[in-house]
Design a protein around this motif. Sequence first.
Motif, PDB file in Angstrom:
ATOM      1  N   ASP A 226       0.547  -0.957   0.242  1.00 39.42           N
ATOM      2  CA  ASP A 226       0.044  -0.576  -0.144  1.00 39.42           C
ATOM      3  C   ASP A 226       0.460   0.664  -0.120  1.00 39.42           C
ATOM      4  O   ASP A 226       0.455   2.220  -0.577  1.00 39.42           O
ATOM      5  CB  ASP A 226      -1.015   0.114   1.481  1.00 39.42           C
ATOM      6  CG  ASP A 226      -2.226  -0.936   0.942  1.00 39.42           C
ATOM      7  OD1 ASP A 226      -2.449  -1.439   0.158  1.00 39.42           O
ATOM      8  OD2 ASP A 226      -2.688  -1.686   1.785  1.00 39.42           O
ATOM      9  N   GLU A 227       1.864   0.746   0.728  1.00 41.35           N
ATOM     10  CA  GLU A 227       2.892   2.108   0.679  1.00 41.35           C
ATOM     11  C   GLU A 227       3.725   2.293  -0.474  1.00 41.35           C
ATOM     12  O   GLU A 227       4.411   3.474  -0.626  1.00 41.35           O
ATOM     13  CB  GLU A 227       3.436   2.395   2.396  1.00 41.35           C
ATOM     14  CG  GLU A 227       2.333   2.561   3.193  1.00 41.35           C
ATOM     15  CD  GLU A 227       3.889   2.020   4.208  1.00 41.35           C
ATOM     16  OE1 GLU A 227       5.150   1.720   4.273  1.00 41.35           O
ATOM     17  OE2 GLU A 227       2.881   2.390   5.436  1.00 41.35           O
ATOM     18  N   SER A 228       4.110   2.067  -1.796  1.00 45.55           N
ATOM     19  CA  SER A 228       4.840   1.064  -2.419  1.00 45.55           C
ATOM     20  C   SER A 228       4.192   2.816  -3.324  1.00 45.55           C
ATOM     21  O   SER A 228       2.836   2.358  -3.898  1.00 45.55           O
ATOM     22  CB  SER A 228       5.145   0.345  -3.138  1.00 45.55           C
ATOM     23  OG  SER A 228       5.396  -0.486  -2.420  1.00 45.55           O
ATOM     24  N   LYS A 229       5.667   3.312  -3.283  1.00 45.64           N
ATOM     25  CA  LYS A 229       5.394   4.873  -4.321  1.00 45.64           C
ATOM     26  C   LYS A 229       5.091   4.301  -5.694  1.00 45.64           C
ATOM     27  O   LYS A 229       3.886   4.866  -6.582  1.00 45.64           O
ATOM     28  CB  LYS A 229       6.043   6.190  -4.401  1.00 45.64           C
ATOM     29  CG  LYS A 229       6.330   6.506  -3.163  1.00 45.64           C
ATOM     30  CD  LYS A 229       4.442   7.136  -2.513  1.00 45.64           C
ATOM     31  CE  LYS A 229       4.587   7.579  -1.501  1.00 45.64           C
ATOM     32  NZ  LYS A 229       3.183   8.181  -1.356  1.00 45.64           N
ATOM     33  N   GLU A 230       5.993   3.322  -6.252  1.00 40.56           N
ATOM     34  CA  GLU A 230       6.121   2.872  -7.431  1.00 40.56           C
ATOM     35  C   GLU A 230       5.717   1.427  -7.363  1.00 40.56           C
ATOM     36  O   GLU A 230       6.229   0.462  -6.100  1.00 40.56           O
ATOM     37  CB  GLU A 230       7.068   3.242  -8.449  1.00 40.56           C
ATOM     38  CG  GLU A 230       7.685   2.301  -9.573  1.00 40.56           C
ATOM     39  CD  GLU A 230       8.952   2.403 -10.205  1.00 40.56           C
ATOM     40  OE1 GLU A 230       9.723   1.552 -10.914  1.00 40.56           O
ATOM     41  OE2 GLU A 230      10.133   3.372  -9.067  1.00 40.56           O
ATOM     42  N   ARG A 231       5.018   0.440  -8.403  1.00 38.92           N
ATOM     43  CA  ARG A 231       4.975  -0.822  -8.587  1.00 38.92           C
ATOM     44  C   ARG A 231       4.950  -1.198 -10.026  1.00 38.92           C
ATOM     45  O   ARG A 231       4.157  -0.641 -10.760  1.00 38.92           O
ATOM     46  CB  ARG A 231       2.693  -0.589  -8.215  1.00 38.92           C
ATOM     47  CG  ARG A 231       2.856  -0.900  -6.391  1.00 38.92           C
ATOM     48  CD  ARG A 231       1.330  -0.482  -5.968  1.00 38.92           C
ATOM     49  NE  ARG A 231       0.958   0.129  -5.096  1.00 38.92           N
ATOM     50  CZ  ARG A 231      -0.163  -0.070  -4.939  1.00 38.92           C
ATOM     51  NH1 ARG A 231      -1.385   0.204  -5.542  1.00 38.92           N
ATOM     52  NH2 ARG A 231      -0.209   0.773  -3.220  1.00 38.92           N
ATOM     53  N   ASN A 232       5.499  -2.532 -10.106  1.00 45.44           N
ATOM     54  CA  ASN A 232       5.639  -2.968 -11.200  1.00 45.44           C
ATOM     55  C   ASN A 232       4.869  -4.171 -11.184  1.00 45.44           C
ATOM     56  O   ASN A 232       4.293  -4.236 -10.450  1.00 45.44           O
ATOM     57  CB  ASN A 232       7.126  -3.349 -11.647  1.00 45.44           C
ATOM     58  CG  ASN A 232       7.452  -3.574 -11.114  1.00 45.44           C
ATOM     59  OD1 ASN A 232       7.257  -4.413  -9.415  1.00 45.44           O
ATOM     60  ND2 ASN A 232       8.902  -3.862 -11.296  1.00 45.44           N
ATOM     61  N   LEU A 233       4.869  -5.146 -12.441  1.00 44.21           N
ATOM     62  CA  LEU A 233       3.915  -6.477 -12.039  1.00 44.21           C
ATOM     63  C   LEU A 233       4.854  -7.228 -11.558  1.00 44.21           C
ATOM     64  O   LEU A 233       3.263  -7.850 -10.341  1.00 44.21           O
ATOM     65  CB  LEU A 233       3.811  -7.114 -13.527  1.00 44.21           C
ATOM     66  CG  LEU A 233       2.655  -8.010 -13.900  1.00 44.21           C
ATOM     67  CD1 LEU A 233       1.955  -8.010 -13.557  1.00 44.21           C
ATOM     68  CD2 LEU A 233       3.271  -8.723 -15.050  1.00 44.21           C
TER      69      LEU A 233
END
Length: 416
Positions: A226-233
């Motif tokens: 939830d806190e991740s600013k950047e998410r990849n697959l």
Amino acid sequence: MGKIIVFCAVSDRGSMDYATSVFKNVDSPDGFMWNTMIRGFVRTMQVENVFEYFKKMQENGEKPDNFAFCFLIKVSGQLGSVLLGKQIHCSVVKHGFEDHVFVRNTLIHLYGLLKEIDIAQQLFEEMCSRNVVTWNVIIDCHVTCGNYNEGLGLFSRMRGCGVNFDDVTLVAVLAACSALGNLDFGRWIRRLVDNAGLGRNVMVLNSLIDMYAKCGQVAEAHKIFDESKERNLVTWNSMILGLATNGHASEALELFSTLLTEKLQTPNDVTFLGVLCACSHGGMVEKGRQYFDLMTKEYGIKPNIQHYGCVVDMLGRAGFVDEAYHFIKNMPLKCNAIVWRTLLAACRVHNNVELGEVVRRHLLELEPDHSSDYVLLVNMYAGAGQWRDVMNERHSMRARGVQKPMPGNSIVGIPL
């Protein structure tokens, strides 16, 4: 011409055929050009050309350097050839590059890739000067070979030597924590991540999500997600699979639905593995069938044996053991022992002795002395009250020297 050769040999948009035609028109190619051609042939897996150009380079008076040998070592790893790797290692020594840190790191990686971990460790121990890449390579070698505690020990040793770690180090160490279920060590790594300012590195965050999920700490994994600013697959896949394997099937499918509706990433085979796993653990058979069709028809993803195994597990858990058996028989892939064993376990749970015996015959052809199969069959017979068959299976186990696995064994690393 040099820039053209570099573009054609290194870039995915390049062409080695064109690079070769340009190279042939160079009167006196230097070592850099020869290395670039060899690198291009390695990238495109034209193995014969790799060694042909390596030989021609020397015939034209150019001595191979550390880059040339690293490219050749990489080819050995790609081919999985221990013999070829050792031959190139001998050539490295002959030309005096064995102590070059770049070459030595590549050799360590090669032997780890070939599961020759003792040789990799010896090469590491013999080094007088090690950089962070050296430590990363040897740690990753041990983790890849399943020597998880050794990997964690090397990381602690690395810290003791005052070598600064990087994101690559942490990804390998967190993989070891995940495999061991070593939550304490993993939480210690989390503190190091925060102190080192790597809390926004997507690779590290993905590894933390995976580690917490595999250690059963879904809430902590979700917090990081939830806190991740950047998410990849990989971020989405790790969270979906983490929820699925910890019994949070509905949440996993909700997350998958969000991924699709908001078109944040295009799902791949790993995404659908998590989705099918969620359906299996959640008893959602109809949804599982729909998602399996969606994967193949909508996204054109070719199912692998793990996807088929998830469907068999899903059907078996829900009691559709006959359907699971026919599903296996119609698979385009050859069924392995793990999938057959999954169905045998379902037969035991649902007391389908007749099908269980059929499945057991398939397992006897693949792994005749696997102790778990005997235990499953004995328990299935016992559940059905077929005590004579129970005694026959136990006699068969003794005759074959098959030992029942001892429960309760574990290996737990201790953080420093």
